[in-house]
Motif scaffolding. Sequence first.
Motif, PDB file in Angstrom:
ATOM      1  N   UNK A  34      -2.622  38.187  16.923  1.00 57.57           N
ATOM      2  CA  UNK A  34      -2.574  36.732  16.694  1.00 57.57           C
ATOM      3  C   UNK A  34      -3.883  36.095  17.183  1.00 57.57           C
ATOM      4  N   UNK A  35      -4.364  36.542  18.329  1.00 57.50           N
ATOM      5  CA  UNK A  35      -5.644  36.009  18.857  1.00 57.50           C
ATOM      6  C   UNK A  35      -6.777  36.308  17.862  1.00 57.50           C
ATOM      7  N   UNK A  95       3.164  33.604  11.308  1.00 59.07           N
ATOM      8  CA  UNK A  95       2.297  33.508  12.490  1.00 59.07           C
ATOM      9  C   UNK A  95       0.960  34.235  12.313  1.00 59.07           C
ATOM     10  N   UNK A  96       0.641  34.631  11.087  1.00 64.37           N
ATOM     11  CA  UNK A  96      -0.693  35.164  10.770  1.00 64.37           C
ATOM     12  C   UNK A  96      -1.171  34.371   9.560  1.00 64.37           C
ATOM     13  N   UNK A  97      -2.354  33.719   9.698  1.00 63.74           N
ATOM     14  CA  UNK A  97      -2.810  32.809   8.637  1.00 63.74           C
ATOM     15  C   UNK A  97      -3.801  33.478   7.681  1.00 63.74           C
ATOM     16  N   UNK A  98      -4.517  34.484   8.181  1.00 70.41           N
ATOM     17  CA  UNK A  98      -5.570  35.096   7.365  1.00 70.41           C
ATOM     18  C   UNK A  98      -5.080  36.391   6.713  1.00 70.41           C
ATOM     19  N   UNK A  99      -5.963  36.961   5.904  1.00 67.64           N
ATOM     20  CA  UNK A  99      -5.639  38.209   5.219  1.00 67.64           C
ATOM     21  C   UNK A  99      -5.401  39.333   6.249  1.00 67.64           C
ATOM     22  N   UNK A 100      -4.305  40.050   6.063  1.00 66.26           N
ATOM     23  CA  UNK A 100      -3.907  41.082   7.019  1.00 66.26           C
ATOM     24  C   UNK A 100      -5.001  42.143   7.238  1.00 66.26           C
ATOM     25  N   UNK A 110      13.268  39.381  17.092  1.00 64.48           N
ATOM     26  CA  UNK A 110      14.109  38.472  17.875  1.00 64.48           C
ATOM     27  C   UNK A 110      13.364  37.180  18.209  1.00 64.48           C
ATOM     28  N   UNK A 111      12.070  37.300  18.525  1.00 63.81           N
ATOM     29  CA  UNK A 111      11.263  36.136  18.927  1.00 63.81           C
ATOM     30  C   UNK A 111      10.599  35.433  17.727  1.00 63.81           C
ATOM     31  N   UNK A 112      11.062  35.708  16.540  1.00 64.14           N
ATOM     32  CA  UNK A 112      10.608  35.057  15.299  1.00 64.14           C
ATOM     33  C   UNK A 112       9.087  35.134  15.111  1.00 64.14           C
ATOM     34  N   UNK A 113       8.531  36.314  15.437  1.00 63.52           N
ATOM     35  CA  UNK A 113       7.116  36.559  15.156  1.00 63.52           C
ATOM     36  C   UNK A 113       6.155  35.972  16.172  1.00 63.52           C
ATOM     37  N   UNK A 114       6.675  35.471  17.309  1.00 55.82           N
ATOM     38  CA  UNK A 114       5.791  34.952  18.375  1.00 55.82           C
ATOM     39  C   UNK A 114       5.699  36.034  19.461  1.00 55.82           C
ATOM     40  N   UNK A 115       4.546  36.661  19.621  1.00 52.70           N
ATOM     41  CA  UNK A 115       4.425  37.725  20.626  1.00 52.70           C
ATOM     42  C   UNK A 115       4.626  37.190  22.046  1.00 52.70           C
ATOM     43  N   UNK A 116       5.144  38.036  22.920  1.00 57.62           N
ATOM     44  CA  UNK A 116       5.414  37.609  24.303  1.00 57.62           C
ATOM     45  C   UNK A 116       4.150  37.195  25.055  1.00 57.62           C
ATOM     46  N   UNK A 117       3.033  37.881  24.797  1.00 58.22           N
ATOM     47  CA  UNK A 117       1.796  37.529  25.511  1.00 58.22           C
ATOM     48  C   UNK A 117       0.582  38.018  24.713  1.00 58.22           C
ATOM     49  N   UNK A 126      -3.049  27.006  21.856  1.00 60.40           N
ATOM     50  CA  UNK A 126      -2.938  28.467  21.710  1.00 60.40           C
ATOM     51  C   UNK A 126      -1.512  28.943  21.964  1.00 60.40           C
ATOM     52  N   UNK A 127      -0.855  28.277  22.922  1.00 59.33           N
ATOM     53  CA  UNK A 127       0.459  28.759  23.371  1.00 59.33           C
ATOM     54  C   UNK A 127       1.581  28.425  22.399  1.00 59.33           C
ATOM     55  N   UNK A 128       1.241  27.741  21.281  1.00 54.42           N
ATOM     56  CA  UNK A 128       2.243  27.572  20.206  1.00 54.42           C
ATOM     57  C   UNK A 128       2.385  28.882  19.424  1.00 54.42           C
ATOM     58  N   UNK A 129       1.356  29.714  19.497  1.00 55.89           N
ATOM     59  CA  UNK A 129       1.332  30.927  18.654  1.00 55.89           C
ATOM     60  C   UNK A 129       1.607  32.213  19.427  1.00 55.89           C
TER      61      UNK A 129
END
Length: 304
Positions: A118-119, A176-181, A102-109, A81-84
């Motif tokens: 993302x979850x 960092x999002x795999x499914x339909x928005x 800045x974080x290339x689409x990886x949320x801080x938490x 999970x923590x890769x995303x």
Amino acid sequence: MKYNKIIKKVNNELVAFGNLGNVASYIPELSAVNTSKFGVHLTTIANQHASFGDADEKFSIQSISKVISLTLAYKIEGENLWDRVGVEPSGTPFNSLVQLEHDLGIPRNPLINAGALVICDILITHLSSPKEDFIAFIRQVSGIPTIDYCNRIAESEKSVGYKNAALINLMKSFGNIKNDIDVVLDFYFNLCSIEMTCKELSQTFLFLANYGVCPFSKEIIISRSKSKRINAIMQLCGFYDEAGEFSFKVGLPGKSGVGGGIVAIHPNKYSIAVWSPKLNEKGNSYKGIKFLDLFTTETKFSIF
Ligand code: GLU
């Protein structure tokens, strides 16, 4: 501990602080809430209860559901999970876009909106009927079969969900999002629309006060180590850019929502839910935070 007596005493002290702040008017349905509502419910792991005010009235739990979606995703994905999504406090408002580029689409938490989106994406990948499966999980965790989404609130938020649409589009552009928005957003708005009473909310979070095990059914909701980590994330990230202040004043892991709800847990003791709709400038319940500050001062118990 005579929790009922303490809650009553704290409520008397609370009167001096007034009922300041504003409701979350950016979601039209939330601005219609009666701002004088105030409820508290505490459930101990030994199934003792203490209650005050409008503790049996349903309200929109909003972001508080992000802890339960995190629990389910963590259970399914494990440490991958923590890769995303990260585990650092953001220090920014819940719907902020600034760090994401800045974080290339990886949320801080996972407890800020971007992380929760993302979850949701991860859950959609794994669950065969995401909405049905998620509500079944929350009913299992709480032991309350009537907990449900509120379509009216989900639709209301969808009609103005521009910031969340911006967050998810930015993350999609980084892969960092795999499914339909639209599918992810719809699931996210439904998650935020779940309604509970203070009593139901305190009961739902009891497994996190009991090392991952529901104290009533004895069911293992999540492993002890994962339960520890979820509590750590609540401690560091549960109150947007006011997480440090909440930790400093209350000293318990918890999570707030823009519906004015707050839930906090004391490991091995209790789970407490407070609801008061008016929010401070950080988006947390003004009276809810004051109440918990006075409550842990009065009980002289915190995790520190
Ligand atoms: N549904 C709200 C939003 O996405 C949740 C915010 C919150 O409770 O923190 O803006």
